[in-house]
Design a protein around this motif. Sequence first.
Motif, mmCIF file in Angstrom:
data_model
loop_
_atom_site.group_PDB
_atom_site.id
_atom_site.type_symbol
_atom_site.label_atom_id
_atom_site.label_comp_id
_atom_site.label_asym_id
_atom_site.label_seq_id
_atom_site.Cartn_x
_atom_site.Cartn_y
_atom_site.Cartn_z
ATOM 1 N N SER A 111 9.432 55.971 20.396
ATOM 2 C CA SER A 111 8.791 54.931 21.214
ATOM 3 C C SER A 111 9.723 53.754 21.503
ATOM 4 C CB SER A 111 7.515 54.430 20.527
ATOM 5 O OG SER A 111 7.776 54.060 19.190
ATOM 6 N N GLN A 112 10.886 53.725 20.840
ATOM 7 C CA GLN A 112 11.876 52.679 21.092
ATOM 8 C C GLN A 112 13.234 53.329 21.384
ATOM 9 O OE1 GLN A 112 9.631 51.945 18.261
ATOM 10 N NE2 GLN A 112 8.506 50.730 19.750
ATOM 11 N N PRO A 113 13.360 54.005 22.523
ATOM 12 C CA PRO A 113 14.589 54.759 22.795
ATOM 13 C C PRO A 113 15.834 53.893 22.971
ATOM 14 C CG PRO A 113 13.170 54.726 24.737
ATOM 15 C CD PRO A 113 12.363 54.168 23.606
ATOM 16 N N LEU A 114 15.692 52.728 23.550
ATOM 17 C CA LEU A 114 16.855 51.847 23.710
ATOM 18 C C LEU A 114 17.375 51.393 22.353
ATOM 19 C CD1 LEU A 114 15.685 49.594 26.693
ATOM 20 C CD2 LEU A 114 17.194 51.590 26.769
ATOM 21 N N LEU A 115 16.455 51.072 21.468
ATOM 22 C CA LEU A 115 16.822 50.634 20.125
ATOM 23 C C LEU A 115 17.465 51.783 19.342
ATOM 24 C CD1 LEU A 115 16.668 48.169 18.249
ATOM 25 C CD2 LEU A 115 14.411 48.978 17.502
ATOM 26 N N ALA A 116 16.927 52.977 19.507
ATOM 27 C CA ALA A 116 17.496 54.142 18.829
ATOM 28 C C ALA A 116 18.920 54.407 19.303
ATOM 29 C CB ALA A 116 16.615 55.367 19.066
ATOM 30 N N ILE B 100 5.459 47.766 13.357
ATOM 31 C CA ILE B 100 5.298 48.163 14.756
ATOM 32 C C ILE B 100 5.664 47.007 15.694
ATOM 33 C CG2 ILE B 100 3.597 48.798 16.517
ATOM 34 C CD1 ILE B 100 2.132 50.356 14.249
ATOM 35 N N ARG B 101 5.173 45.800 15.387
ATOM 36 C CA ARG B 101 5.463 44.655 16.247
ATOM 37 C C ARG B 101 6.949 44.318 16.259
ATOM 38 N NH1 ARG B 101 0.743 42.568 13.719
ATOM 39 N NH2 ARG B 101 2.091 41.318 12.343
ATOM 40 N N CYS B 102 7.576 44.374 15.090
ATOM 41 C CA CYS B 102 9.014 44.066 15.020
ATOM 42 C C CYS B 102 9.827 45.073 15.815
ATOM 43 C CB CYS B 102 9.482 44.040 13.566
ATOM 44 S SG CYS B 102 8.928 42.607 12.623
ATOM 45 N N LEU B 103 9.493 46.349 15.687
ATOM 46 C CA LEU B 103 10.205 47.383 16.433
ATOM 47 C C LEU B 103 10.036 47.188 17.936
ATOM 48 C CD1 LEU B 103 9.329 50.504 14.244
ATOM 49 C CD2 LEU B 103 11.605 49.483 14.517
ATOM 50 N N GLN B 104 8.836 46.867 18.368
ATOM 51 C CA GLN B 104 8.594 46.642 19.790
ATOM 52 C C GLN B 104 9.381 45.436 20.297
ATOM 53 O OE1 GLN B 104 4.318 46.312 19.676
ATOM 54 N NE2 GLN B 104 3.998 48.482 20.117
ATOM 55 N N THR B 105 9.423 44.375 19.497
ATOM 56 C CA THR B 105 10.169 43.185 19.889
ATOM 57 C C THR B 105 11.657 43.473 19.971
ATOM 58 O OG1 THR B 105 8.494 41.771 18.862
ATOM 59 C CG2 THR B 105 10.647 40.774 19.305
ATOM 60 N N LEU B 106 12.185 44.213 19.002
ATOM 61 C CA LEU B 106 13.606 44.568 19.018
ATOM 62 C C LEU B 106 13.949 45.439 20.216
ATOM 63 C CD1 LEU B 106 14.171 45.214 15.217
ATOM 64 C CD2 LEU B 106 15.251 43.418 16.593
ATOM 65 N N GLU B 107 13.057 46.345 20.578
ATOM 66 C CA GLU B 107 13.290 47.183 21.761
ATOM 67 C C GLU B 107 13.481 46.311 22.998
ATOM 68 O OE1 GLU B 107 13.199 50.918 24.136
ATOM 69 O OE2 GLU B 107 13.782 50.331 22.098
#
Length: 199
Positions: A176-181, A131-138
């Motif tokens: 929850s990470q649309p930019l990353l998606a 979860i933290r890694c995904l949020q950071t990447l976003e």
Amino acid sequence: MELYLNTTSPYARVVRICAIEKQLDDVKLIWVDPWADDNALLTANPNGKIPVLVTDRGETLSESLLIASYLDGLSSTNSLLGAPNYTDVLALSGLSQGLTDAAFMTVINRKHFGKESDSTVLGVRRQNAIIRCLQTLEGRVNTDVMQSDINLGQIVTGVALSYIDFRLPELQWGESQPLLADWLRRFLERASVKETAFT
């Protein structure tokens, strides 16, 4: 050169994409099952992990980021270490390698100990790390290192995200990470990425 790999390893996929992007056509792919204690693999890498690269001089290299660094140095074509953004590329590579590790160990622990392994102390730590890694990447999607020409950090990131979609689709991280998606959708259109798709 010989590369020991299989079709579901995110670590091996990173190396394959790097070899393709570097236009290294002399890499012979040797498909193995690392869980079967394949003799050729164990000879090349006693710890039985993939990927393993055997160089033309007979040197044996393991660990995907080290192999990727070696491949990058074989040709000036398409530098993957991203000078002058070298430090940013390494930072992104490390972050996304951590994401890969957490996802991979979640899959392996579920395979051997069941889904209840997610509830152990280590399982919870892995889930929180994802979860933290995904949020950071976003938060880093619009940085130069993510938007520049292809580099190792992008490759590790794209493979990590697509591995989660492949093995842990229930996470539905894109909501929850649309930019990353959106970034991943573009990354998946690269020829090297299509050629190495998980199967």
